[in-house]
Enzyme design. Structure first.
Site, PDB file in Angstrom:
ATOM      1  N   ASP A  53       0.840  -1.205   0.000  1.00  7.60           N
ATOM      2  CA  ASP A  53       0.000   0.000   0.000  1.00  7.60           C
ATOM      3  C   ASP A  53       0.873   1.252   0.000  1.00  7.60           C
ATOM      4  O   ASP A  53       0.602   2.220  -0.702  1.00  7.60           O
ATOM      5  CB  ASP A  53      -0.923  -0.021   1.221  1.00  7.60           C
ATOM      6  CG  ASP A  53      -1.694  -1.327   1.292  1.00  7.60           C
ATOM      7  OD1 ASP A  53      -2.527  -1.551   0.412  1.00  7.60           O
ATOM      8  OD2 ASP A  53      -1.420  -2.140   2.191  1.00  7.60           O
ATOM      9  N   HIS A  74      -4.833  -3.328   6.190  1.00 15.17           N
ATOM     10  CA  HIS A  74      -4.588  -3.587   4.764  1.00 15.17           C
ATOM     11  C   HIS A  74      -5.935  -3.949   4.144  1.00 15.17           C
ATOM     12  O   HIS A  74      -6.267  -5.113   3.942  1.00 15.17           O
ATOM     13  CB  HIS A  74      -3.580  -4.729   4.581  1.00 15.17           C
ATOM     14  CG  HIS A  74      -3.512  -5.195   3.150  1.00 15.17           C
ATOM     15  ND1 HIS A  74      -2.983  -4.416   2.150  1.00 15.17           N
ATOM     16  CD2 HIS A  74      -3.939  -6.323   2.555  1.00 15.17           C
ATOM     17  CE1 HIS A  74      -3.098  -5.070   0.987  1.00 15.17           C
ATOM     18  NE2 HIS A  74      -3.678  -6.219   1.216  1.00 15.17           N
TER      19      HIS A  74
HETATM   20  P1  NAI Z   1      -2.932 -17.874  -4.423  1.00 22.83           P
HETATM   21  O1  NAI Z   1      -4.299 -18.435  -4.214  1.00 22.83           O
HETATM   22  O2  NAI Z   1      -2.365 -17.768  -5.791  1.00 22.83           O
HETATM   23  O3  NAI Z   1      -1.907 -18.746  -3.568  1.00 22.83           O
HETATM   24  C1  NAI Z   1      -2.115 -19.112  -2.255  1.00 22.83           C
HETATM   25  C2  NAI Z   1      -1.338 -20.400  -2.020  1.00 22.83           C
HETATM   26  O4  NAI Z   1      -1.411 -20.681  -0.646  1.00 22.83           O
HETATM   27  C3  NAI Z   1      -1.929 -21.590  -2.768  1.00 22.83           C
HETATM   28  O5  NAI Z   1      -0.886 -22.236  -3.481  1.00 22.83           O
HETATM   29  C4  NAI Z   1      -2.492 -22.455  -1.657  1.00 22.83           C
HETATM   30  O6  NAI Z   1      -2.347 -23.851  -1.933  1.00 22.83           O
HETATM   31  C5  NAI Z   1      -1.631 -22.056  -0.479  1.00 22.83           C
HETATM   32  N1  NAI Z   1      -2.240 -22.249   0.823  1.00 22.83           N
HETATM   33  C6  NAI Z   1      -3.529 -22.053   1.196  1.00 22.83           C
HETATM   34  N2  NAI Z   1      -3.704 -22.377   2.485  1.00 22.83           N
HETATM   35  C7  NAI Z   1      -2.481 -22.748   2.941  1.00 22.83           C
HETATM   36  C8  NAI Z   1      -2.022 -23.202   4.200  1.00 22.83           C
HETATM   37  N3  NAI Z   1      -2.863 -23.340   5.220  1.00 22.83           N
HETATM   38  N4  NAI Z   1      -0.727 -23.522   4.324  1.00 22.83           N
HETATM   39  C9  NAI Z   1       0.118 -23.411   3.278  1.00 22.83           C
HETATM   40  N5  NAI Z   1      -0.264 -22.996   2.068  1.00 22.83           N
HETATM   41  C10 NAI Z   1      -1.552 -22.674   1.897  1.00 22.83           C
HETATM   42  O7  NAI Z   1      -2.923 -16.478  -3.686  1.00 22.83           O
HETATM   43  P2  NAI Z   1      -1.883 -15.273  -3.833  1.00 22.83           P
HETATM   44  O8  NAI Z   1      -2.317 -14.392  -4.932  1.00 22.83           O
HETATM   45  O9  NAI Z   1      -0.504 -15.805  -3.846  1.00 22.83           O
HETATM   46  O10 NAI Z   1      -2.163 -14.482  -2.480  1.00 22.83           O
HETATM   47  C11 NAI Z   1      -1.857 -15.036  -1.234  1.00 22.83           C
HETATM   48  C12 NAI Z   1      -2.466 -14.197  -0.118  1.00 22.83           C
HETATM   49  O11 NAI Z   1      -1.877 -12.912  -0.083  1.00 22.83           O
HETATM   50  C13 NAI Z   1      -3.969 -13.960  -0.269  1.00 22.83           C
HETATM   51  O12 NAI Z   1      -4.563 -14.073   1.001  1.00 22.83           O
HETATM   52  C14 NAI Z   1      -4.036 -12.539  -0.762  1.00 22.83           C
HETATM   53  O13 NAI Z   1      -5.276 -11.940  -0.432  1.00 22.83           O
HETATM   54  C15 NAI Z   1      -2.895 -11.932   0.009  1.00 22.83           C
HETATM   55  N6  NAI Z   1      -2.383 -10.663  -0.513  1.00 22.83           N
HETATM   56  C16 NAI Z   1      -1.892  -9.773   0.403  1.00 22.83           C
HETATM   57  C17 NAI Z   1      -1.366  -8.571   0.006  1.00 22.83           C
HETATM   58  C18 NAI Z   1      -0.837  -7.595   1.018  1.00 22.83           C
HETATM   59  O14 NAI Z   1      -0.467  -6.507   0.608  1.00 22.83           O
HETATM   60  N7  NAI Z   1      -0.779  -7.877   2.312  1.00 22.83           N
HETATM   61  C19 NAI Z   1      -1.327  -8.201  -1.423  1.00 22.83           C
HETATM   62  C20 NAI Z   1      -1.820  -9.202  -2.305  1.00 22.83           C
HETATM   63  C21 NAI Z   1      -2.338 -10.394  -1.846  1.00 22.83           C
END
Ligand code: NAI
Length: 335
Positions: A159, A187
């Site tokens: 952000d 966030h």
């Molecule tokens: P994604 O869905 O592409 O990948 C998430 C991965 O985490 C998947 O491979 C899934 O199998 C794995 N996963 C789910 N539960 C798990 C667990 N209990 N233990 C280990 N692995 C697990 O999602 P993406 O795009 O990589 O985003 C990940 C997270 O980051 C989301 O919650 C998203 O909202 C968040 N995010 C946060 C941001 C921030 O600025 N703080 C910015 C963008 C995304």
């Protein structure tokens, strides 16, 4: 070269994980003289794509990458890890209410907090990226009673970077000329991107951009930038989120001088913010993961209103997962 440090990444096969692990391996996070053992943690379903990620890490032939392991076991994955980037989370499914999403993720982060409490080395650092990041950090910390709450940081660096880039574009300067942009609070779309203290090329941002642009364009645009990226890309921010995680950990570990970096950390009541919620504030990073909150900034009436709004959302999030916190099961306890 320095002896290997173990870095654990959950959700390593996801979109952010994919971009993130390559950059950790290349030395951008911990420096070009630091050997790295990467510990990749996924769910059962994530194991197959993760094998592909491991092949690509191998094919990257990164000179600093000492070892890569993959596991679904949290104790094995976090054991001895100096840095733990908690990226994996349950995405919001069709028909899922925000409260359901909170609860599903609170369960995941409670388990991860417990495992960290059992196996993390003293001084381990935790960056929570998975959403709802602030409240996930709170849940993990409450389940890790032997660790300092300050060891858990939720990421609002993306952000901050978005806000700095937008201000730089408006002022027509390179982004490196912008500093002291602050992200307060959650966030989420209630976050308050604050330019009251920001500078552009050493001049007050507020002497360069007008208040109307700040309230009508800048603030809502930063708050909704995630949605804007989804609309255009058909998928949520990933490379920029990975980049922000690299920046946040690097600055904390290696220090970033007197620059201000926004991080969501446990509130100590400063600025009148409720104790114990993970609230983004400006910090100064001294290196070796010592950071301190920038104190005693003057807060005008508009800022105070915006800061309270996002604080209220964080209190509501905390209350919605309270029953999942140790010692609070099902009980309406005063905090
Ligand atoms: P994604 O869905 O592409 O990948 C998430 C991965 O985490 C998947 O491979 C899934 O199998 C794995 N996963 C789910 N539960 C798990 C667990 N209990 N233990 C280990 N692995 C697990 O999602 P993406 O795009 O990589 O985003 C990940 C997270 O980051 C989301 O919650 C998203 O909202 C968040 N995010 C946060 C941001 C921030 O600025 N703080 C910015 C963008 C995304």
């Amino acid at each position: 070269l320095l002896p290997p440090l173990k870095v654990a990444v959950t959700g390593a096969a996801g979109q952010i994980g994919y971009a993130l692990v390559m950059r950790i391996a290349s030395g951008e996070m911990l420096g070009k003289d630091q050997l790295i053992d990467l510990s990749l943690i996924e769910t059962d379903q994530g194991m197959s794509p993760l094998r592909g990620v491991m092949m690509e890490l191998e094919d990257g032939a990164f000179p600093l990458l000492n070892k890569v392991t993959a596991t679904t076991d949290l104790n094995e994955g976090f054991g001895d890890a100096a840095f733990n980037l908690l990226v994996g989370a349950t995405p919001r499914g069709p028909g899922m209410e925000r409260a359901d999403l909170m609860a599903a993720n609170a369960k995941i982060f409670a388990e991860q907090g417990k495992a960290l409490n059992d196996v993390a080395p003293i001084g381990a650092k935790i960056l929570v990226v998975g959403n709802p990041a602030n409240t996930n950090a709170l849940v993990a910390s409450h389940n890790a009673p032997d660790m300092w709450p300050e060891q858990f940081v939720a990421m609002t660096r993306l952000d901050q970077s978005r806000a700095a880039a937008l201000l730089a574009e408006k002022a027509d300067v390179p982004v490196k000329d912008v500093d002291r942009v602050i992200i307060w609070g959650n966030h989420s779309a209630t976050q308050y991107p604050d330019l009251s203290h920001a500078r552009v090329g050493g001049k007050w941002a507020k002497s360069i951009v007008d208040d109307k642009w700040i309230t009508d364009d800048f603030i809502p645009r930063v708050q909704k930038r995630g949605a804007e990226v989804i609309d255009a890309r058909g998928a949520s921010s990933a490379a920029s989120a990975a980049s922000a995680a690299i920046d946040a950990v690097r600055d904390m570990q290696l220090g970033s001088g007197d620059a201000w970096q926004s991080n969501a950390i446990p509130s100590d009541g400063s600025y009148g913010i409720a104790d114990g919620i993970w609230y983004s504030v400006p910090t100064v990073c001294h290196g070796d993961s010592h950071y301190r909150r920038v104190q005693k900034l003057p807060i005008d009436e508009f800022s105070a209103k915006m800061m309270t709004k996002t604080e209220k959302e964080l209190i509501a999030e905390r209350d919605s997962v309270r029953h999942l916190l140790p010692g609070h099961e099902g009980k309406p306890v005063s905090w």
